[in-house]
Design a protein around this motif. Sequence first.
Motif, PDB file in Angstrom:
ATOM      1  N   GLY A 104       0.821  -1.208   0.000  1.00 33.54           N
ATOM      2  CA  GLY A 104       0.000   0.000   0.000  1.00 33.54           C
ATOM      3  C   GLY A 104       0.853   1.256   0.000  1.00 33.54           C
ATOM      4  O   GLY A 104       0.590   2.205  -0.747  1.00 33.54           O
ATOM      5  N   VAL A 105       1.897   1.250   0.821  1.00 26.59           N
ATOM      6  CA  VAL A 105       2.822   2.385   0.868  1.00 26.59           C
ATOM      7  C   VAL A 105       3.470   2.585  -0.506  1.00 26.59           C
ATOM      8  O   VAL A 105       3.647   3.721  -0.969  1.00 26.59           O
ATOM      9  N   GLY A 106       3.785   1.491  -1.172  1.00 22.47           N
ATOM     10  CA  GLY A 106       4.390   1.570  -2.506  1.00 22.47           C
ATOM     11  C   GLY A 106       3.484   2.272  -3.505  1.00 22.47           C
ATOM     12  O   GLY A 106       3.942   3.116  -4.296  1.00 22.47           O
ATOM     13  N   PHE A 107       2.198   1.950  -3.475  1.00 20.83           N
ATOM     14  CA  PHE A 107       1.252   2.622  -4.370  1.00 20.83           C
ATOM     15  C   PHE A 107       1.162   4.109  -4.037  1.00 20.83           C
ATOM     16  O   PHE A 107       1.050   4.949  -4.934  1.00 20.83           O
ATOM     17  N   GLY A 108       1.200   4.432  -2.753  1.00 24.87           N
ATOM     18  CA  GLY A 108       1.175   5.831  -2.352  1.00 24.87           C
ATOM     19  C   GLY A 108       2.391   6.593  -2.829  1.00 24.87           C
ATOM     20  O   GLY A 108       2.303   7.744  -3.273  1.00 24.87           O
ATOM     21  N   LEU A 109       3.561   5.949  -2.744  1.00 24.46           N
ATOM     22  CA  LEU A 109       4.800   6.580  -3.219  1.00 24.46           C
ATOM     23  C   LEU A 109       4.774   6.784  -4.734  1.00 24.46           C
ATOM     24  O   LEU A 109       5.247   7.808  -5.240  1.00 24.46           O
ATOM     25  N   LEU A 110       4.212   5.809  -5.454  1.00 21.42           N
ATOM     26  CA  LEU A 110       4.093   5.943  -6.909  1.00 21.42           C
ATOM     27  C   LEU A 110       3.208   7.138  -7.257  1.00 21.42           C
ATOM     28  O   LEU A 110       3.550   7.959  -8.130  1.00 21.42           O
ATOM     29  N   THR A 111       2.075   7.253  -6.567  1.00 22.60           N
ATOM     30  CA  THR A 111       1.165   8.375  -6.813  1.00 22.60           C
ATOM     31  C   THR A 111       1.847   9.707  -6.526  1.00 22.60           C
ATOM     32  O   THR A 111       1.781  10.651  -7.331  1.00 22.60           O
ATOM     33  N   SER A 112       2.510   9.782  -5.377  1.00 21.39           N
ATOM     34  CA  SER A 112       3.141  11.053  -4.989  1.00 21.39           C
ATOM     35  C   SER A 112       4.288  11.418  -5.926  1.00 21.39           C
ATOM     36  O   SER A 112       4.523  12.601  -6.203  1.00 21.39           O
ATOM     37  N   LEU A 113       5.008  10.413  -6.433  1.00 23.22           N
ATOM     38  CA  LEU A 113       6.080  10.678  -7.398  1.00 23.22           C
ATOM     39  C   LEU A 113       5.519  11.381  -8.628  1.00 23.22           C
ATOM     40  O   LEU A 113       6.075  12.386  -9.101  1.00 23.22           O
ATOM     41  N   GLY A 208       8.326  28.656   3.113  1.00 23.15           N
ATOM     42  CA  GLY A 208       9.429  27.714   3.271  1.00 23.15           C
ATOM     43  C   GLY A 208       9.010  26.294   3.601  1.00 23.15           C
ATOM     44  O   GLY A 208       9.865  25.421   3.817  1.00 23.15           O
ATOM     45  N   VAL A 209       7.717  26.038   3.609  1.00 27.59           N
ATOM     46  CA  VAL A 209       7.230  24.682   3.892  1.00 27.59           C
ATOM     47  C   VAL A 209       7.545  23.774   2.703  1.00 27.59           C
ATOM     48  O   VAL A 209       7.332  24.150   1.546  1.00 27.59           O
ATOM     49  N   LYS A 210       8.062  22.590   2.985  1.00 29.99           N
ATOM     50  CA  LYS A 210       8.345  21.609   1.933  1.00 29.99           C
ATOM     51  C   LYS A 210       7.036  20.917   1.560  1.00 29.99           C
ATOM     52  O   LYS A 210       6.704  19.841   2.068  1.00 29.99           O
ATOM     53  N   THR A 211       6.288  21.546   0.685  1.00 29.99           N
ATOM     54  CA  THR A 211       4.942  21.074   0.349  1.00 29.99           C
ATOM     55  C   THR A 211       4.954  19.678  -0.272  1.00 29.99           C
ATOM     56  O   THR A 211       4.023  18.901  -0.097  1.00 29.99           O
ATOM     57  N   GLY A 212       6.028  19.368  -1.016  1.00 31.29           N
ATOM     58  CA  GLY A 212       6.112  18.043  -1.634  1.00 31.29           C
ATOM     59  C   GLY A 212       6.082  16.927  -0.605  1.00 31.29           C
ATOM     60  O   GLY A 212       5.457  15.887  -0.816  1.00 31.29           O
ATOM     61  N   ARG A 213       6.742  17.158   0.527  1.00 26.31           N
ATOM     62  CA  ARG A 213       6.755  16.141   1.589  1.00 26.31           C
ATOM     63  C   ARG A 213       5.377  15.965   2.206  1.00 26.31           C
ATOM     64  O   ARG A 213       4.963  14.844   2.535  1.00 26.31           O
ATOM     65  N   VAL A 214       4.665  17.075   2.377  1.00 30.07           N
ATOM     66  CA  VAL A 214       3.314  17.001   2.942  1.00 30.07           C
ATOM     67  C   VAL A 214       2.393  16.230   2.003  1.00 30.07           C
ATOM     68  O   VAL A 214       1.637  15.352   2.428  1.00 30.07           O
ATOM     69  N   ILE A 215       2.476  16.539   0.718  1.00 29.91           N
ATOM     70  CA  ILE A 215       1.634  15.852  -0.275  1.00 29.91           C
ATOM     71  C   ILE A 215       1.991  14.372  -0.344  1.00 29.91           C
ATOM     72  O   ILE A 215       1.105  13.502  -0.387  1.00 29.91           O
ATOM     73  N   THR A 216       3.286  14.068  -0.337  1.00 31.42           N
ATOM     74  CA  THR A 216       3.730  12.673  -0.368  1.00 31.42           C
ATOM     75  C   THR A 216       3.216  11.905   0.840  1.00 31.42           C
ATOM     76  O   THR A 216       2.670  10.797   0.703  1.00 31.42           O
ATOM     77  N   ALA A 217       3.371  12.475   2.017  1.00 30.98           N
ATOM     78  CA  ALA A 217       2.910  11.816   3.243  1.00 30.98           C
ATOM     79  C   ALA A 217       1.412  11.554   3.187  1.00 30.98           C
ATOM     80  O   ALA A 217       0.933  10.491   3.612  1.00 30.98           O
ATOM     81  N   THR A 218       0.656  12.493   2.625  1.00 36.43           N
ATOM     82  CA  THR A 218      -0.805  12.358   2.577  1.00 36.43           C
ATOM     83  C   THR A 218      -1.227  11.231   1.637  1.00 36.43           C
ATOM     84  O   THR A 218      -2.104  10.419   1.972  1.00 36.43           O
ATOM     85  N   PHE A 219      -0.610  11.151   0.472  1.00 34.35           N
ATOM     86  CA  PHE A 219      -0.956  10.073  -0.459  1.00 34.35           C
ATOM     87  C   PHE A 219      -0.493   8.709   0.066  1.00 34.35           C
ATOM     88  O   PHE A 219      -1.182   7.696  -0.130  1.00 34.35           O
ATOM     89  N   VAL A 220       0.648   8.673   0.732  1.00 35.17           N
ATOM     90  CA  VAL A 220       1.130   7.416   1.316  1.00 35.17           C
ATOM     91  C   VAL A 220       0.182   6.945   2.410  1.00 35.17           C
ATOM     92  O   VAL A 220      -0.171   5.759   2.490  1.00 35.17           O
ATOM     93  N   LEU A 221      -0.274   7.857   3.259  1.00 33.29           N
ATOM     94  CA  LEU A 221      -1.225   7.499   4.312  1.00 33.29           C
ATOM     95  C   LEU A 221      -2.534   6.994   3.720  1.00 33.29           C
ATOM     96  O   LEU A 221      -3.135   6.039   4.226  1.00 33.29           O
ATOM     97  N   SER A 222      -2.989   7.618   2.639  1.00 34.15           N
ATOM     98  CA  SER A 222      -4.230   7.184   2.002  1.00 34.15           C
ATOM     99  C   SER A 222      -4.122   5.743   1.506  1.00 34.15           C
ATOM    100  O   SER A 222      -5.013   4.912   1.746  1.00 34.15           O
ATOM    101  N   SER A 223      -3.020   5.423   0.827  1.00 36.16           N
ATOM    102  CA  SER A 223      -2.833   4.062   0.313  1.00 36.16           C
ATOM    103  C   SER A 223      -2.579   3.061   1.442  1.00 36.16           C
ATOM    104  O   SER A 223      -3.030   1.907   1.377  1.00 36.16           O
ATOM    105  N   PHE A 224      -1.871   3.499   2.488  1.00 31.06           N
ATOM    106  CA  PHE A 224      -1.609   2.628   3.635  1.00 31.06           C
ATOM    107  C   PHE A 224      -2.918   2.196   4.285  1.00 31.06           C
ATOM    108  O   PHE A 224      -3.141   0.998   4.554  1.00 31.06           O
ATOM    109  N   PHE A 225      -3.798   3.153   4.562  1.00 32.85           N
ATOM    110  CA  PHE A 225      -5.061   2.815   5.215  1.00 32.85           C
ATOM    111  C   PHE A 225      -6.014   2.073   4.282  1.00 32.85           C
ATOM    112  O   PHE A 225      -6.830   1.267   4.737  1.00 32.85           O
TER     113      PHE A 225
END
Length: 330
Positions: A104-113, A208-225
């Motif tokens: 699930g995390v892998g699918f989230g990482l693919l989406t965020s990439l 200065g917020v690293k928005t990419g990290r926030v978006i990545t974390a959100t998509f990874v959490l979605s696929s994880f759950f």
Amino acid sequence: MRHKRWLRRLFGMEFALLGVLLLVMALFSILNGKAFYQVYNLMNILKAAGSIAIMVLGLTWVIGMSEMDASFPEVASCASMLFAVMLNARVDPMLAAGLCLLAGVGFGLLTSLLVVKLQFHSLITTIATSTIAGAVANILYNGSVLSIKRLNSTALYKFFVGDVLGFPVVFVIAVALYALALLVQEKTRYGQYVYALAENRQAVKETGVKTGRVITATFVLSSFFAAFGGIVYVLTVYKSGQPSMGSSFFLNGFTIVFLGAMALRLGKANVVGTFIGALVLSALTSGLTMLGSGFAVGQVIKGLLLIMGVAVVTAYRRKIVPKGSKMKYE
């Protein structure tokens, strides 16, 4: 004065969804009589609500961030099939569950990439991810349901079908996860950034917020759950791998999350609203089933509820999104 303020909030729009839940419960208690509010049926409602709530927990923040994830049902299907295949291959259930969550995390990482690095639209990206996950789920057993041998004898199965003080374990787990998620949403920078990105992404970047990290974390959490939800459904409902879960949960998931925008953070998808939305939909499904209503009737009602939830979110977004720009799900 403080009491009056709390009363105004309690009966205000922020708690409209709670009123909908009470109305649904009261209506079906009248229509179905004692059968609806028997302990057995109420526990089944809580069990169903806990299962779907786990699956769409991460989706809540994706929508709250004004992005879209159409892949969660197929990721759940893929996780359920992987879990079934590994259990039938005598892999330890805990190890199998962990590997499915990693998938699930892998699918989230693919989406965020694709969304973060290549700037693809999240809706199109997750449709593609959904297609891949669904294809993998079907390849694993030629598109057929995969029964799991000796599932009833595993400790993991016995745990998930058990209860805590009379409440289904799945519901208790969902309550614990949502309580933790509420703390993350309201008390951490991550929770603040999720909603800030929906309101003014450029301004957030400029701070200065690293928005990419926030978006990545959100998509990874979605696929994880989503993967976690797929495993939960295998253990508590199907007792088999399901290659085509998507058709069942796509409408339900989005209806729950968008309905959730009618609670607490009005116009914003949030974890409290999603949890109440899961209870509403589970009670509605149970009541309609007991009345003998057809599948189509339930789908029509869920579709209307989805429209209502989207209307609330859209009305709010019109106020905060800069003029001339569009929301991610438009």
